[in-house]
Design a protein around this motif. Structure first.
Motif, PDB file in Angstrom:
ATOM      1  N   GLY A  40       8.136   8.664  40.040  1.00 13.42           N
ATOM      2  CA  GLY A  40       7.840   7.237  39.986  1.00 13.42           C
ATOM      3  C   GLY A  40       8.858   6.437  40.764  1.00 13.42           C
ATOM      4  O   GLY A  40      10.062   6.707  40.693  1.00 13.42           O
ATOM      5  N   CYS A  41       8.393   5.452  41.533  1.00 15.46           N
ATOM      6  CA  CYS A  41       9.303   4.581  42.284  1.00 15.46           C
ATOM      7  C   CYS A  41       8.871   3.136  42.087  1.00 15.46           C
ATOM      8  O   CYS A  41       7.742   2.853  41.695  1.00 15.46           O
ATOM      9  CB  CYS A  41       9.314   4.943  43.768  1.00 15.46           C
ATOM     10  SG  CYS A  41       7.695   4.875  44.574  1.00 15.46           S
ATOM     11  N   ASP A  42       9.794   2.207  42.356  1.00 17.84           N
ATOM     12  CA  ASP A  42       9.466   0.804  42.144  1.00 17.84           C
ATOM     13  C   ASP A  42       9.394   0.059  43.471  1.00 17.84           C
ATOM     14  O   ASP A  42       9.530   0.628  44.540  1.00 17.84           O
ATOM     15  CB  ASP A  42      10.462   0.149  41.169  1.00 17.84           C
ATOM     16  CG  ASP A  42      11.809  -0.172  41.792  1.00 17.84           C
ATOM     17  OD1 ASP A  42      12.101   0.340  42.900  1.00 17.84           O
ATOM     18  OD2 ASP A  42      12.569  -0.927  41.180  1.00 17.84           O
ATOM     19  N   GLN A  71       3.676   4.285  41.709  1.00 17.15           N
ATOM     20  CA  GLN A  71       4.548   3.182  42.103  1.00 17.15           C
ATOM     21  C   GLN A  71       4.365   2.051  41.100  1.00 17.15           C
ATOM     22  O   GLN A  71       3.244   1.718  40.721  1.00 17.15           O
ATOM     23  CB  GLN A  71       4.220   2.684  43.505  1.00 17.15           C
ATOM     24  CG  GLN A  71       5.151   1.570  43.970  1.00 17.15           C
ATOM     25  CD  GLN A  71       4.716   0.961  45.290  1.00 17.15           C
ATOM     26  OE1 GLN A  71       4.044   1.589  46.092  1.00 17.15           O
ATOM     27  NE2 GLN A  71       5.091  -0.291  45.509  1.00 17.15           N
ATOM     28  N   THR A  72       5.465   1.471  40.667  1.00 11.50           N
ATOM     29  CA  THR A  72       5.416   0.442  39.633  1.00 11.50           C
ATOM     30  C   THR A  72       5.947  -0.887  40.167  1.00 11.50           C
ATOM     31  O   THR A  72       6.466  -0.971  41.278  1.00 11.50           O
ATOM     32  CB  THR A  72       6.282   0.856  38.423  1.00 11.50           C
ATOM     33  OG1 THR A  72       7.667   0.694  38.760  1.00 11.50           O
ATOM     34  CG2 THR A  72       6.034   2.296  38.030  1.00 11.50           C
ATOM     35  N   THR A 110       9.908   0.863  36.535  1.00  9.41           N
ATOM     36  CA  THR A 110       9.624   2.289  36.706  1.00  9.41           C
ATOM     37  C   THR A 110       9.955   3.092  35.456  1.00  9.41           C
ATOM     38  O   THR A 110       9.162   3.940  35.020  1.00  9.41           O
ATOM     39  CB  THR A 110      10.412   2.847  37.899  1.00  9.41           C
ATOM     40  OG1 THR A 110      10.215   1.995  39.023  1.00  9.41           O
ATOM     41  CG2 THR A 110       9.951   4.248  38.243  1.00  9.41           C
ATOM     42  N   SER A 170      12.300   8.872  37.362  1.00 11.56           N
ATOM     43  CA  SER A 170      12.273   7.436  37.638  1.00 11.56           C
ATOM     44  C   SER A 170      13.267   7.152  38.755  1.00 11.56           C
ATOM     45  O   SER A 170      14.468   7.338  38.583  1.00 11.56           O
ATOM     46  CB  SER A 170      12.638   6.659  36.364  1.00 11.56           C
ATOM     47  OG  SER A 170      12.721   5.272  36.616  1.00 11.56           O
ATOM     48  N   MET A 229      14.755   4.487  41.690  1.00  9.04           N
ATOM     49  CA  MET A 229      14.808   3.059  42.038  1.00  9.04           C
ATOM     50  C   MET A 229      16.149   2.716  42.654  1.00  9.04           C
ATOM     51  O   MET A 229      17.076   3.522  42.677  1.00  9.04           O
ATOM     52  CB  MET A 229      14.563   2.209  40.794  1.00  9.04           C
ATOM     53  CG  MET A 229      15.688   2.245  39.778  1.00  9.04           C
ATOM     54  SD  MET A 229      15.207   1.680  38.139  1.00  9.04           S
ATOM     55  CE  MET A 229      14.614   3.229  37.463  1.00  9.04           C
TER      56      MET A 229
END
Length: 262
Positions: free
Chosen positions: A51-53, A70-71, A76, A94, A96
């Motif tokens: 997951g990336c922001d 992607q958040t 994230t 996670s 970021m």
């Protein structure tokens, strides 16, 4: 006759998306390579969620042959915590920048650390808000010039840079793994990330790894000055090492690790 040398890349990399989209000299590619090698070493590709922001880290959305989400900026960690709770057998990462982790996402980081969530959090610290033009970030060093601190950061007015690993190490329950590495020593950084992933695989607790990184585009530095800033100025404020390991209780003291190159 010229001999073409094929560079060794992580098996988990998505080759059709390379070269990557990050700026020349950016440290994200090095951090992501270390993550890829750690995933390969543990053999967890088939059950890892990345997951990336929003921020420079969003350019990693197609970096790996992994299920990826992607958040929104700073969100994230709670999204990956939700995935982990719904599917405990998965390994979640996670990823970021320092803005997403220590500014808008600070409340999520603190809460996740306090709960000892079974996630692995990787924060890339380049001391600026890089994607939006190089403004002062939570990690901007005292005296450092940015777009919003043209005369240098005044710690008396804006406070001092946030020490993320120290914060997490102070509040996380036993079982946590907390470390800070640097792109200047990719072998050590990869080992830290691998330990963080292993901590989640074994169900011990949260894993938090900060990676000191470079941003010559917004630092306005050449190669030599960029490396000097990472290796000397950043490490003078942000010490490298392991702050918590799952087999020890919180002590508030940095756990020393072997020097660079080992």
């Amino acid at each position: 006759m010229a001999i073409a040398v094929q560079p060794q890349m992580p098996r988990v990399w998505r080759l059709e998306t390379k070269p990557h989209k990050f700026c020349p000299g950016c440290g994200h590619g090095i951090v992501l390579k270390a993550l890829g090698e750690a995933i390969d070493a543990l053999g967890i590709q088939e059950r890892t969620i990345f997951g990336c922001d929003i921020g420079c880290s969003l350019l990693s959305w197609d970096f790996f042959n992994l299920d990826t989400v992607q958040t929104h900026h700073g969100r994230t960690t709670p999204v990956l915590v939700g995935i982990k709770r719904a599917r405990p057998e998965l390994v979640v990462v996670s990823y970021m920048g320092d803005g997403g982790a220590y500014a808008i996402g600070a409340q999520h980081l603190v809460s996740s650390a306090a709960r000892n969530d079974l996630v692995t959090i990787i924060v890339v610290n380049n001391t600026v808000y890089a994607m939006t033009g190089g403004q002062m970030a939570p990690t901007t060093l005292p005296g450092q010039k940015t777009e919003t601190t043209p005369y240098g950061r005044d710690a008396g007015l804006t406070g001092r840079p946030i020490l993320g690993p120290e914060l997490v190490a102070a509040i996380a329950p036993p079982g946590a793994y907390v470390a800070r590495g640097s792109i200047a020593n990719i072998v050590q950084l990869k080992n830290f990330i691998q330990k963080g992933l292993q901590n989640q695989v074994e169900g011990r607790g949260i894993a938090f790894i900060e990676a000191l990184s470079s941003c010559p585009t917004n630092w306005h530095t050449n190669a030599a000055a960029t490396w000097r800033f990472v290796e000397e100025e950043m490490t003078a404020y942000f010490p490298i090492g392991e702050f918590r390991t799952p087999d020890e209780k919180p002590s508030g003291r940095l756990r020393e690790v072997p020097p660079r190159g080992l």
